[in-house]
Design a protein around this motif. Structure first.
Motif, mmCIF file in Angstrom:
data_model
loop_
_atom_site.group_PDB
_atom_site.id
_atom_site.type_symbol
_atom_site.label_atom_id
_atom_site.label_comp_id
_atom_site.label_asym_id
_atom_site.label_seq_id
_atom_site.Cartn_x
_atom_site.Cartn_y
_atom_site.Cartn_z
ATOM 1 N N ASP A 13 10.758 0.901 10.129
ATOM 2 C CA ASP A 13 10.451 0.882 8.698
ATOM 3 C C ASP A 13 8.977 1.128 8.470
ATOM 4 O OD1 ASP A 13 13.121 0.174 8.143
ATOM 5 O OD2 ASP A 13 12.669 -1.955 8.407
ATOM 6 N N VAL A 14 8.680 1.785 7.354
ATOM 7 C CA VAL A 14 7.287 1.977 6.944
ATOM 8 C C VAL A 14 6.967 0.911 5.904
ATOM 9 C CG1 VAL A 14 5.591 3.535 5.913
ATOM 10 C CG2 VAL A 14 7.433 4.456 7.348
ATOM 11 N N LEU A 15 6.077 -0.005 6.263
ATOM 12 C CA LEU A 15 5.656 -1.062 5.353
ATOM 13 C C LEU A 15 4.322 -0.694 4.722
ATOM 14 C CD1 LEU A 15 6.489 -4.185 7.573
ATOM 15 C CD2 LEU A 15 7.997 -2.930 6.008
ATOM 16 N N LEU A 16 4.095 -1.238 3.531
ATOM 17 C CA LEU A 16 2.838 -0.935 2.853
ATOM 18 C C LEU A 16 1.644 -1.358 3.699
ATOM 19 C CD1 LEU A 16 1.512 0.177 0.311
ATOM 20 C CD2 LEU A 16 1.694 -2.106 -0.717
ATOM 21 N N GLY A 17 1.798 -2.467 4.426
ATOM 22 C CA GLY A 17 0.715 -2.921 5.285
ATOM 23 C C GLY A 17 0.449 -2.008 6.466
ATOM 24 N N ASP A 18 1.431 -1.137 6.808
ATOM 25 C CA ASP A 18 1.244 -0.179 7.901
ATOM 26 C C ASP A 18 0.375 0.998 7.470
ATOM 27 O OD1 ASP A 18 2.915 -1.631 9.620
ATOM 28 O OD2 ASP A 18 4.712 -0.574 8.910
ATOM 29 N N ILE A 19 0.418 1.320 6.177
ATOM 30 C CA ILE A 19 -0.241 2.546 5.727
ATOM 31 C C ILE A 19 -1.441 2.267 4.815
ATOM 32 C CG2 ILE A 19 1.956 3.791 5.863
ATOM 33 C CD1 ILE A 19 2.041 3.719 2.779
ATOM 34 N N ALA A 20 -1.795 1.001 4.641
ATOM 35 C CA ALA A 20 -2.882 0.689 3.707
ATOM 36 C C ALA A 20 -3.661 -0.526 4.170
ATOM 37 C CB ALA A 20 -2.311 0.446 2.300
ATOM 38 N N ASP A 21 -4.906 -0.553 3.765
ATOM 39 C CA ASP A 21 -5.754 -1.728 3.945
ATOM 40 C C ASP A 21 -5.673 -2.544 2.667
ATOM 41 O OD1 ASP A 21 -7.573 -3.545 4.859
ATOM 42 O OD2 ASP A 21 -9.329 -2.283 4.445
ATOM 43 N N ILE A 22 -5.178 -3.780 2.753
ATOM 44 C CA ILE A 22 -4.957 -4.631 1.577
ATOM 45 C C ILE A 22 -5.849 -5.865 1.715
ATOM 46 C CG2 ILE A 22 -3.249 -5.881 0.221
ATOM 47 C CD1 ILE A 22 -1.086 -4.160 1.550
ATOM 48 N N PHE A 23 -6.705 -6.082 0.741
ATOM 49 C CA PHE A 23 -7.581 -7.248 0.831
ATOM 50 C C PHE A 23 -7.806 -7.823 -0.564
ATOM 51 C CE2 PHE A 23 -10.171 -3.444 0.533
ATOM 52 C CZ PHE A 23 -11.145 -3.745 -0.403
ATOM 53 N N GLY A 24 -8.192 -9.078 -0.596
ATOM 54 C CA GLY A 24 -8.414 -9.802 -1.842
ATOM 55 C C GLY A 24 -8.450 -11.280 -1.555
ATOM 56 N N TYR A 25 -8.235 -12.080 -2.622
ATOM 57 C CA TYR A 25 -8.364 -13.532 -2.478
ATOM 58 C C TYR A 25 -7.017 -14.254 -2.492
ATOM 59 C CZ TYR A 25 -13.223 -12.469 -3.429
ATOM 60 O OH TYR A 25 -14.485 -11.942 -3.359
ATOM 61 N N ASP A 26 -5.956 -13.559 -2.915
ATOM 62 C CA ASP A 26 -4.632 -14.187 -2.998
ATOM 63 C C ASP A 26 -3.855 -13.859 -1.720
ATOM 64 O OD1 ASP A 26 -2.100 -15.103 -3.560
ATOM 65 O OD2 ASP A 26 -2.102 -14.389 -5.641
ATOM 66 N N ASN A 27 -3.982 -14.722 -0.718
ATOM 67 C CA ASN A 27 -3.376 -14.430 0.590
ATOM 68 C C ASN A 27 -1.856 -14.344 0.536
ATOM 69 O OD1 ASN A 27 -5.883 -14.373 1.842
ATOM 70 N ND2 ASN A 27 -5.849 -16.568 2.312
ATOM 71 N N SER A 28 -1.232 -15.183 -0.271
ATOM 72 C CA SER A 28 0.217 -15.170 -0.368
ATOM 73 C C SER A 28 0.707 -13.844 -0.924
ATOM 74 C CB SER A 28 0.684 -16.323 -1.251
ATOM 75 O OG SER A 28 2.085 -16.265 -1.441
ATOM 76 N N ARG A 29 0.046 -13.367 -1.938
ATOM 77 C CA ARG A 29 0.443 -12.105 -2.550
ATOM 78 C C ARG A 29 0.128 -10.932 -1.618
ATOM 79 N NH1 ARG A 29 -1.681 -9.488 -8.205
ATOM 80 N NH2 ARG A 29 0.126 -8.114 -8.543
ATOM 81 N N ILE A 30 -0.976 -11.010 -0.898
ATOM 82 C CA ILE A 30 -1.330 -9.954 0.060
ATOM 83 C C ILE A 30 -0.261 -9.836 1.136
ATOM 84 C CG2 ILE A 30 -2.960 -9.363 1.915
ATOM 85 C CD1 ILE A 30 -5.191 -10.449 0.122
ATOM 86 N N GLU A 31 0.215 -10.985 1.626
ATOM 87 C CA GLU A 31 1.249 -10.971 2.654
ATOM 88 C C GLU A 31 2.541 -10.347 2.135
ATOM 89 O OE1 GLU A 31 2.668 -11.498 6.488
ATOM 90 O OE2 GLU A 31 0.631 -11.680 5.669
#
Length: 325
Positions: free
Chosen positions: A40-58
């Motif tokens: 599967d291609v997950l968004l986390g595989d193809i993008a750098d995701i950062f911020g302050y809301d760790n639960s939402r980032i996961e």
């Protein structure tokens, strides 16, 4: 209609980056090229995701956006297609700043198993199935057709070889190599091997006439491919010496059991001894052969004292054993 409009609005928001970095709690920078290893291609595989809301980032990192290409192959997503798939995910994308390139090239990582490697795996298995105890026999195993290279997912590779019809010498040997990744079946490769066996075979050094007794000088050993020889070929000259040709044998012909017979010991009308055992006592009476017979043959014989005709087994050139009581 409301659902379609809502999806279009979400898509438009993603593509235009309406949420500014300063106003966003999360930033997503999509790569233009990347490698993945799973199906599967997950968004986390193809993008750098950062911020302050760790639960939402996961949650965003585990968001599936596509099925991966086959191992070793590429999948290309346009920004528009990515936007459509994100909008259909039913996830809240508010407060996100996006950076999406026009196209995203996603390569599925792989490990290569060459066709030559698959053939060698099958050869090793076949050699384990055949009898290698005889030093006189020479086996060869070659591929009738080279299987294609296999691109496999990353992981621990195991193989299980199957020979549906066993090892064959007079025809190609069918092979199935089942391939497992981390213990789970993934694919199989099917091809054929040509297995041959060479060994010394008894052959005639001259033409031998029907009924002629065979001597050691009439024979020699020649190492040949036995896959096309008829059943019953001989590998020891002693097995033929002293026997007679059942029919004409040409020079250079492999000697088989079907070409040979024992010498006729008793001929029709020969005067013989009829041997019988009664209560452990041997009794011998004169008799006459009614048929030709070789050692061990059962023939009709006549008791010349009683003129009774019975069946008996040829013991030697003068003796036939009849019924035992």
């Amino acid at each position: 209609m409301r659902k379609i409009l809502l999806s279009l609005l979400i898509l438009l928001g993603i593509l235009q980056g309406l949420a500014c970095a300063e106003e966003s709690s999360i930033t997503i920078n999509v790569y233009d090229t990347c490698n993945i290893s799973g199906p599967d291609v997950l968004l986390g595989d193809i993008a750098d995701i950062f911020g302050y809301d760790n639960s939402r980032i996961e949650q965003l990192r585990n968001l599936k956006v596509a099925n991966a290409a086959a191992p070793g192959e590429d999948l290309v997503l346009t920004s528009e297609l990515l936007g459509i798939r994100l909008s259909s995910a039913g996830v809240d994308f508010s407060g996100i700043a996006w950076n999406i390139p026009p196209t995203i090239k996603i390569k599925t990582e792989s490990q290569l198993i060459s066709g030559d490697s698959l053939v060698q795996i099958a050869k090793d298995f076949v050699y384990g199935q055949i009898d290698l105890s005889s030093s006189e026999r020479i086996y060869t195993v070659e591929a009738s057709n080279l299987p294609r290279n296999c691109f496999l997912p990353l992981g621990d590779v195991q193989y299980k070889v199957d020979l549906p019809y066993g090892v064959r010498y007079s025809a190609p040997t069918n092979v199935i190599v089942n391939i497992y990744i981390n213990g789970a079946f993934y694919t199989k490769s099917t091809f054929r091997l040509q297995v041959t066996m060479q060994e010394p075979v008894v052959m005639a050094t001259r033409s031998i006439a029907k009924g002629e007794m065979i001597t050691a000088g009439d024979l020699h050993l020649v190492t040949v491919d036995t896959s096309r020889l008829p059943a019953g070929y001989l590998t020891n000259t002693n097995d033929a010496v002293g026997l007679v040709a059942r029919r004409n044998i040409n020079m250079g012909v492999p000697i088989t059991k079907s070409l040979l017979d024992k010498e006729i010991l008793i001929k029709r009308s020969d005067m013989i001894n009829l041997l019988s055992k009664v209560n452990g006592v041997e009794i011998v009476v004169p008799g006459m052969a009614m048929q030709n017979g070789r050692e061990g043959d059962k023939i009709r014989v006549k008791n010349t004292l009683s003129n009774k005709i019975v069946m008996g087994r040829v013991i030697d050139e003068k003796t036939v054993q009849v019924g035992t009581h």
